[in-house]
Scaffold this motif. Structure first.
Motif, PDB file in Angstrom:
ATOM      1  N   ILE A  15       0.841  -1.186   0.000  1.00  0.00           N
ATOM      2  CA  ILE A  15       0.000   0.000   0.000  1.00  0.00           C
ATOM      3  C   ILE A  15       0.880   1.241   0.000  1.00  0.00           C
ATOM      4  CG2 ILE A  15      -1.886  -1.169   1.163  1.00  0.00           C
ATOM      5  CD1 ILE A  15      -1.022   0.209   3.748  1.00  0.00           C
ATOM      6  N   GLY A  16       0.291   2.353  -0.341  1.00  0.00           N
ATOM      7  CA  GLY A  16       1.063   3.587  -0.408  1.00  0.00           C
ATOM      8  C   GLY A  16       1.736   3.709  -1.758  1.00  0.00           C
ATOM      9  N   SER A  17       2.598   4.698  -1.858  1.00  0.00           N
ATOM     10  CA  SER A  17       3.256   4.948  -3.133  1.00  0.00           C
ATOM     11  C   SER A  17       4.308   3.890  -3.407  1.00  0.00           C
ATOM     12  CB  SER A  17       3.884   6.342  -3.133  1.00  0.00           C
ATOM     13  OG  SER A  17       4.812   6.459  -2.090  1.00  0.00           O
ATOM     14  N   ARG A  18       4.476   3.576  -4.681  1.00  0.00           N
ATOM     15  CA  ARG A  18       5.443   2.551  -5.056  1.00  0.00           C
ATOM     16  C   ARG A  18       6.864   3.063  -4.877  1.00  0.00           C
ATOM     17  NH1 ARG A  18       3.668  -0.866 -10.138  1.00  0.00           N
ATOM     18  NH2 ARG A  18       1.451  -1.123  -9.726  1.00  0.00           N
ATOM     19  N   PRO A  19       7.749   2.197  -4.419  1.00  0.00           N
ATOM     20  CA  PRO A  19       9.155   2.572  -4.458  1.00  0.00           C
ATOM     21  C   PRO A  19       9.654   2.490  -5.888  1.00  0.00           C
ATOM     22  CG  PRO A  19       8.922   0.308  -3.721  1.00  0.00           C
ATOM     23  CD  PRO A  19       7.517   0.869  -3.873  1.00  0.00           C
TER      24      PRO A  19
END
Ligand SMILES: [Zn+2]
Length: 63
Positions: A15-19
């Motif tokens: 979840i969250g922004s992709r690295p």
């Protein structure tokens, strides 16, 4: 992955922004998969560890 005991748990979704998953050099490989490892402490080690033992930013707050 637990830094203390080495326990690993698989995580199916992020979840969250992709690295960043695009390497700046592929060295000739055809890349079809990337792996992200989250390092930390498992619940057993967290409960066994002294509170400030592995929290690096505590050192910065003291400076
Ligand atoms: Zn552990």
């Amino acid at each position: 992955m637990c830094r203390r005991c080495g326990r690993t748990e698989d995580i199916d979704c992020l979840i969250g922004s992709r690295p960043c998953l695009t390497p700046d050099a592929d060295h000739g490989f055809t890349v079809d998969e990337a792996e992200v490892v989250f390092w930390g402490l498992c619940p057993a080690c967290v409960s066994a560890a002294p509170a400030a033992d592995n929290i690096h930013h505590n050192e910065e707050e003291e400076l």
